[in-house]
Design an enzyme around this catalytic site. Structure first.
Site, mmCIF file in Angstrom:
data_model
loop_
_atom_site.group_PDB
_atom_site.id
_atom_site.type_symbol
_atom_site.label_atom_id
_atom_site.label_comp_id
_atom_site.label_asym_id
_atom_site.label_seq_id
_atom_site.Cartn_x
_atom_site.Cartn_y
_atom_site.Cartn_z
ATOM 1 N N GLY A 47 0.659 -1.094 -0.055
ATOM 2 C CA GLY A 47 0.200 -0.090 -0.022
ATOM 3 C C GLY A 47 0.863 1.374 0.149
ATOM 4 O O GLY A 47 0.220 2.322 -0.427
ATOM 5 N N ASP A 102 0.261 3.379 4.519
ATOM 6 C CA ASP A 102 -0.458 3.960 3.761
ATOM 7 C C ASP A 102 -1.544 4.597 4.559
ATOM 8 O O ASP A 102 -1.937 5.660 4.328
ATOM 9 C CB ASP A 102 -1.048 3.054 2.301
ATOM 10 C CG ASP A 102 -1.841 1.788 2.923
ATOM 11 O OD1 ASP A 102 -1.429 1.545 4.098
ATOM 12 O OD2 ASP A 102 -2.188 1.115 1.905
ATOM 13 N N ASP A 105 -6.055 2.255 10.023
ATOM 14 C CA ASP A 105 -7.462 1.746 10.016
ATOM 15 C C ASP A 105 -7.628 1.189 11.545
ATOM 16 O O ASP A 105 -8.038 1.790 12.536
ATOM 17 C CB ASP A 105 -7.685 0.879 8.834
ATOM 18 C CG ASP A 105 -9.216 0.211 8.920
ATOM 19 O OD1 ASP A 105 -9.901 1.052 9.602
ATOM 20 O OD2 ASP A 105 -9.466 -0.601 7.926
ATOM 21 N N LYS A 133 -7.853 6.949 9.262
ATOM 22 C CA LYS A 133 -9.525 7.061 9.527
ATOM 23 C C LYS A 133 -9.571 7.428 10.910
ATOM 24 O O LYS A 133 -9.268 7.142 11.963
ATOM 25 C CB LYS A 133 -9.937 5.660 9.388
ATOM 26 C CG LYS A 133 -9.793 5.153 7.846
ATOM 27 C CD LYS A 133 -10.545 4.083 7.528
ATOM 28 C CE LYS A 133 -10.382 3.586 6.087
ATOM 29 N NZ LYS A 133 -11.025 2.372 5.820
ATOM 30 N N PHE A 154 -14.022 3.375 2.815
ATOM 31 C CA PHE A 154 -13.022 2.588 1.872
ATOM 32 C C PHE A 154 -12.435 3.383 0.681
ATOM 33 O O PHE A 154 -13.036 3.773 -0.231
ATOM 34 C CB PHE A 154 -13.575 1.327 1.711
ATOM 35 C CG PHE A 154 -12.434 0.221 1.353
ATOM 36 C CD1 PHE A 154 -11.944 -0.233 2.373
ATOM 37 C CD2 PHE A 154 -11.793 0.117 0.032
ATOM 38 C CE1 PHE A 154 -10.817 -1.299 2.388
ATOM 39 C CE2 PHE A 154 -10.703 -0.690 0.034
ATOM 40 C CZ PHE A 154 -10.203 -1.341 1.209
ATOM 41 N N VAL A 155 -11.052 3.640 0.624
ATOM 42 C CA VAL A 155 -10.358 4.457 -0.253
ATOM 43 C C VAL A 155 -9.459 3.698 -1.062
ATOM 44 O O VAL A 155 -8.803 2.603 -0.343
ATOM 45 C CB VAL A 155 -9.883 5.869 0.426
ATOM 46 C CG1 VAL A 155 -11.045 6.658 0.674
ATOM 47 C CG2 VAL A 155 -8.856 5.412 1.333
ATOM 48 N N ASP A 161 -5.573 -0.117 -2.567
ATOM 49 C CA ASP A 161 -6.317 -0.939 -3.288
ATOM 50 C C ASP A 161 -7.560 -1.596 -2.849
ATOM 51 O O ASP A 161 -7.889 -1.646 -1.456
ATOM 52 C CB ASP A 161 -5.237 -2.528 -3.375
ATOM 53 C CG ASP A 161 -5.407 -3.338 -2.236
ATOM 54 O OD1 ASP A 161 -4.900 -2.771 -1.004
ATOM 55 O OD2 ASP A 161 -6.035 -4.423 -2.305
ATOM 56 N N ARG A 167 -4.621 0.611 -7.297
ATOM 57 C CA ARG A 167 -3.423 1.219 -7.031
ATOM 58 C C ARG A 167 -2.834 2.271 -7.764
ATOM 59 O O ARG A 167 -2.348 3.129 -7.173
ATOM 60 C CB ARG A 167 -2.285 0.206 -6.572
ATOM 61 C CG ARG A 167 -2.717 -0.973 -5.443
ATOM 62 C CD ARG A 167 -1.461 -1.606 -5.017
ATOM 63 N NE ARG A 167 -1.826 -2.765 -4.375
ATOM 64 C CZ ARG A 167 -2.058 -2.950 -3.159
ATOM 65 N NH1 ARG A 167 -2.044 -2.004 -2.343
ATOM 66 N NH2 ARG A 167 -2.220 -4.380 -2.656
#
Ligand code: IMP
Ligand code: MG
Length: 177
Positions: A47, A102, A105, A133, A154-155, A161, A167
């Protein structure tokens, strides 16, 4: 635009401005730690692939990069299903380390890898994520550098991804699979 993509959340220009500002902060801080300090970037794959590539090109000091693997989302899911599976640890003993990921979460990946790196007795370990987040789990994890705080959506894009796709998108987008 591809059907699953709902909207752009952070456009490429805003990302590159923020990455440059983060690099300036990192540079200032490391220079305060030590004259001519070297830095080992430990990048969590896959990521952080685009983020770390852009970040390192904005860092002027001597750098080595080490790639690590970790995965917690497998296949077509947007909820992290299990504890992260972490690959081989890099050699960071006696080094200033910047752990780069990245997104924060649940926070399990960063916490777990940071804990494992600490056992190798680095000189220092700082952490840097592009996104965090706005969840109690993520906000509770101490993190030295955060690019953007985002809502719990969700990004994808800029390295992130869904089922290993998207990506390559230069902007960070909200997906609705
Ligand atoms: P954590 O361990 O739950 O903090 O999750 C960390 C990993 O899950 C990140 O490094 C990402 O690879 C992945 N992840 C979490 N949220 C998202 C998202 O919104 N989009 C894409 N990947 C995500
Ligand atoms: Mg990841």
């Amino acid at each position: 635009m591809i059907r699953d993509i709902e909207r752009i959340l952070i456009a490429r220009g805003a990302i590159s401005d923020r990455v440059r500002a983060l690099a300036e902060e990192i540079t200032r801080d490391i220079n305060e730690k030590e004259d001519e300090a070297e830095l080992v970037l430990v990048a969590v794959m896959t990521g952080s692939i685009i983020f770390v590539a852009d970040l390192m090109r904005n860092l002027p000091m001597k750098i080595r990069i080490q790639l690590m693997t970790a995965s917690s989302y497998v296949g077509k899911t947007t909820t992290s299903s299990h504890d992260p599976v972490v690959g081989k640890l890099p050699d960071v003993t006696g080094k200033h380390v910047l752990l780069v990921d990245d997104i924060l979460d649940s926070g399990k990946t960063l916490t777990r890898i940071q804990g494992e790196l600490e056992t190798l007795h680095p000189k220092s370990v700082d952490t840097c994520v592009l996104l965090r987040k706005k969840l109690p789990s993520a906000m509770a994890v101490p993190c030295t550098y955060v690019g953007f705080d985002i809502e719990d959506e969700f990004v994808v894009g800029y390295g992130l991804d869904y089922d290993d796709y998207y990506r390559n998108f230069p902007d960070i987008c909200v997906i609705n699979p």
